[in-house]
Design a protein around this motif. Structure first.
Motif, PDB file in Angstrom:
ATOM      1  N   SER A   1      -0.062  -9.772   2.710  1.00 54.48           N
ATOM      2  CA  SER A   1       1.159  -9.385   2.005  1.00 54.48           C
ATOM      3  C   SER A   1       1.118  -7.987   1.396  1.00 54.48           C
ATOM      4  O   SER A   1       2.136  -7.501   0.918  1.00 54.48           O
ATOM      5  CB  SER A   1       1.511 -10.421   0.925  1.00 54.48           C
ATOM      6  OG  SER A   1       0.482 -10.518  -0.029  1.00 54.48           O
ATOM      7  N   CYS A   2       0.003  -7.330   1.425  1.00 49.89           N
ATOM      8  CA  CYS A   2      -0.084  -5.965   0.902  1.00 49.89           C
ATOM      9  C   CYS A   2       0.707  -5.021   1.829  1.00 49.89           C
ATOM     10  O   CYS A   2       0.535  -5.067   3.053  1.00 49.89           O
ATOM     11  CB  CYS A   2      -1.540  -5.515   0.833  1.00 49.89           C
ATOM     12  SG  CYS A   2      -1.708  -3.842   0.180  1.00 49.89           S
ATOM     13  N   PRO A   3       1.555  -4.166   1.273  1.00 47.76           N
ATOM     14  CA  PRO A   3       2.290  -3.226   2.113  1.00 47.76           C
ATOM     15  C   PRO A   3       1.376  -2.371   2.997  1.00 47.76           C
ATOM     16  O   PRO A   3       1.745  -1.997   4.115  1.00 47.76           O
ATOM     17  CB  PRO A   3       3.041  -2.352   1.101  1.00 47.76           C
ATOM     18  CG  PRO A   3       3.117  -3.170  -0.137  1.00 47.76           C
ATOM     19  CD  PRO A   3       1.900  -4.058  -0.140  1.00 47.76           C
ATOM     20  N   PHE A   4       0.198  -2.069   2.496  1.00 47.77           N
ATOM     21  CA  PHE A   4      -0.778  -1.285   3.269  1.00 47.77           C
ATOM     22  C   PHE A   4      -1.166  -2.044   4.545  1.00 47.77           C
ATOM     23  O   PHE A   4      -1.138  -1.497   5.644  1.00 47.77           O
ATOM     24  CB  PHE A   4      -2.014  -1.049   2.391  1.00 47.77           C
ATOM     25  CG  PHE A   4      -3.005  -0.062   2.937  1.00 47.77           C
ATOM     26  CD1 PHE A   4      -2.874   1.291   2.674  1.00 47.77           C
ATOM     27  CD2 PHE A   4      -4.089  -0.491   3.699  1.00 47.77           C
ATOM     28  CE1 PHE A   4      -3.799   2.207   3.160  1.00 47.77           C
ATOM     29  CE2 PHE A   4      -5.021   0.412   4.191  1.00 47.77           C
ATOM     30  CZ  PHE A   4      -4.877   1.771   3.920  1.00 47.77           C
TER      31      PHE A   4
ATOM     32  N   GLU B   1      -6.495  -5.566  -9.696  1.00 44.34           N
ATOM     33  CA  GLU B   1      -5.378  -5.184  -8.830  1.00 44.34           C
ATOM     34  C   GLU B   1      -5.852  -4.758  -7.448  1.00 44.34           C
ATOM     35  O   GLU B   1      -6.969  -4.288  -7.280  1.00 44.34           O
ATOM     36  CB  GLU B   1      -4.632  -3.994  -9.436  1.00 44.34           C
ATOM     37  CG  GLU B   1      -3.860  -4.304 -10.677  1.00 44.34           C
ATOM     38  CD  GLU B   1      -3.179  -3.051 -11.232  1.00 44.34           C
ATOM     39  OE1 GLU B   1      -3.570  -1.927 -10.860  1.00 44.34           O
ATOM     40  OE2 GLU B   1      -2.265  -3.230 -12.044  1.00 44.34           O
ATOM     41  N   CYS B   2      -4.974  -4.903  -6.501  1.00 47.32           N
ATOM     42  CA  CYS B   2      -5.229  -4.398  -5.149  1.00 47.32           C
ATOM     43  C   CYS B   2      -5.358  -2.885  -5.232  1.00 47.32           C
ATOM     44  O   CYS B   2      -4.509  -2.221  -5.828  1.00 47.32           O
ATOM     45  CB  CYS B   2      -4.051  -4.779  -4.251  1.00 47.32           C
ATOM     46  SG  CYS B   2      -4.082  -3.970  -2.639  1.00 47.32           S
ATOM     47  N   CYS B   3      -6.406  -2.324  -4.673  1.00 48.09           N
ATOM     48  CA  CYS B   3      -6.603  -0.878  -4.765  1.00 48.09           C
ATOM     49  C   CYS B   3      -5.700  -0.103  -3.813  1.00 48.09           C
ATOM     50  O   CYS B   3      -5.533   1.096  -3.965  1.00 48.09           O
ATOM     51  CB  CYS B   3      -8.069  -0.514  -4.566  1.00 48.09           C
ATOM     52  SG  CYS B   3      -8.758  -1.026  -3.016  1.00 48.09           S
ATOM     53  N   PHE B   4      -5.105  -0.796  -2.850  1.00 45.31           N
ATOM     54  CA  PHE B   4      -4.205  -0.087  -1.932  1.00 45.31           C
ATOM     55  C   PHE B   4      -2.827   0.134  -2.547  1.00 45.31           C
ATOM     56  O   PHE B   4      -2.241   1.184  -2.408  1.00 45.31           O
ATOM     57  CB  PHE B   4      -4.042  -0.871  -0.618  1.00 45.31           C
ATOM     58  CG  PHE B   4      -5.285  -0.941   0.213  1.00 45.31           C
ATOM     59  CD1 PHE B   4      -6.010   0.197   0.523  1.00 45.31           C
ATOM     60  CD2 PHE B   4      -5.723  -2.159   0.718  1.00 45.31           C
ATOM     61  CE1 PHE B   4      -7.150   0.134   1.312  1.00 45.31           C
ATOM     62  CE2 PHE B   4      -6.864  -2.236   1.499  1.00 45.31           C
ATOM     63  CZ  PHE B   4      -7.580  -1.090   1.796  1.00 45.31           C
ATOM     64  N   CYS B   5      -2.284  -0.886  -3.201  1.00 41.29           N
ATOM     65  CA  CYS B   5      -0.903  -0.792  -3.676  1.00 41.29           C
ATOM     66  C   CYS B   5      -0.765  -0.940  -5.198  1.00 41.29           C
ATOM     67  O   CYS B   5       0.306  -0.661  -5.733  1.00 41.29           O
ATOM     68  CB  CYS B   5      -0.040  -1.838  -2.982  1.00 41.29           C
ATOM     69  SG  CYS B   5      -0.406  -3.539  -3.474  1.00 41.29           S
ATOM     70  N   SER B   6      -1.784  -1.406  -5.862  1.00 43.23           N
ATOM     71  CA  SER B   6      -1.757  -1.652  -7.316  1.00 43.23           C
ATOM     72  C   SER B   6      -0.666  -2.635  -7.735  1.00 43.23           C
ATOM     73  O   SER B   6      -0.334  -2.724  -8.912  1.00 43.23           O
ATOM     74  CB  SER B   6      -1.588  -0.347  -8.109  1.00 43.23           C
ATOM     75  OG  SER B   6      -2.644   0.516  -7.838  1.00 43.23           O
TER      76      SER B   6
ATOM     77  N   SER C   1      -5.505 -13.400   0.549  1.00 44.26           N
ATOM     78  CA  SER C   1      -4.092 -13.554   0.879  1.00 44.26           C
ATOM     79  C   SER C   1      -3.333 -12.234   0.751  1.00 44.26           C
ATOM     80  O   SER C   1      -2.613 -11.831   1.660  1.00 44.26           O
ATOM     81  CB  SER C   1      -3.484 -14.618  -0.036  1.00 44.26           C
ATOM     82  OG  SER C   1      -2.109 -14.666   0.140  1.00 44.26           O
ATOM     83  N   HIS C   2      -3.513 -11.571  -0.370  1.00 40.63           N
ATOM     84  CA  HIS C   2      -2.779 -10.321  -0.566  1.00 40.63           C
ATOM     85  C   HIS C   2      -3.302  -9.206   0.334  1.00 40.63           C
ATOM     86  O   HIS C   2      -2.515  -8.546   1.021  1.00 40.63           O
ATOM     87  CB  HIS C   2      -2.822  -9.870  -2.025  1.00 40.63           C
ATOM     88  CG  HIS C   2      -2.143  -8.551  -2.210  1.00 40.63           C
ATOM     89  ND1 HIS C   2      -0.779  -8.420  -2.262  1.00 40.63           N
ATOM     90  CD2 HIS C   2      -2.650  -7.285  -2.283  1.00 40.63           C
ATOM     91  CE1 HIS C   2      -0.471  -7.150  -2.367  1.00 40.63           C
ATOM     92  NE2 HIS C   2      -1.588  -6.436  -2.387  1.00 40.63           N
ATOM     93  N   LEU C   3      -4.608  -8.993   0.340  1.00 42.95           N
ATOM     94  CA  LEU C   3      -5.177  -7.857   1.070  1.00 42.95           C
ATOM     95  C   LEU C   3      -4.852  -7.872   2.564  1.00 42.95           C
ATOM     96  O   LEU C   3      -4.619  -6.830   3.156  1.00 42.95           O
ATOM     97  CB  LEU C   3      -6.707  -7.832   0.907  1.00 42.95           C
ATOM     98  CG  LEU C   3      -7.240  -7.449  -0.463  1.00 42.95           C
ATOM     99  CD1 LEU C   3      -8.745  -7.696  -0.521  1.00 42.95           C
ATOM    100  CD2 LEU C   3      -6.932  -5.996  -0.765  1.00 42.95           C
TER     101      LEU C   3
END
Ligand SMILES: [Zn+2]
Length: 120
Positions: free
Chosen positions: A43-46, A26-31, A38-40
């Protein structure tokens, strides 16, 4: 930046594709998302919060990035002086580096960092 664009930085997703077992994907910023380029970065809210702060600070339209490539090219959007483009590009590249570093600090050193700290 070029390595990230090619998906060749050691995210959990990239490591998994190479057969490296990682406990938490999982992404450690938003889980909520995956630990992938792509996510980091797009698209990650962080990350979205960071891009919003940067666009306000640079006094440019809010970034709408759907891929890492969009992030690499965002400085070219809109009519700008060449010097402004270079400055925005530098800020974005630096922010990508700081975001990557913050992700690794959290994952490997359990050191949490806020968007505000990265922005500052
Ligand atoms: Zn996330």
């Amino acid at each position: 930046m070029w390595r990230a664009e090619l998906g060749r930085i050691p995210t959990v997703g990239a490591l998994s594709r190479r057969g490296v077992m990682v406990e938490n994907s999982e992404c450690c910023f938003c889980s909520a998302g995956s630990d992938s380029v792509s996510h980091l970065f797009t698209s990650c809210p962080f990350a979205l919060n960071l891009w919003e702060k940067i666009s306000l600070w640079c006094r440019v339209h809010r970034f709408f990035v759907f891929s890492f490539r969009d992030l690499v090219e965002v400085h070219n959007s809109g009519p700008r002086l060449e010097s402004e483009k270079k400055a925005i590009q530098g800020v974005i590249y630096t922010a990508c580096w700081l975001l990557w570093k913050a992700k690794n600090d959290f994952r490997f050193n359990n050191k949490r960092c806020s968007v505000e700290e990265i922005f500052c």
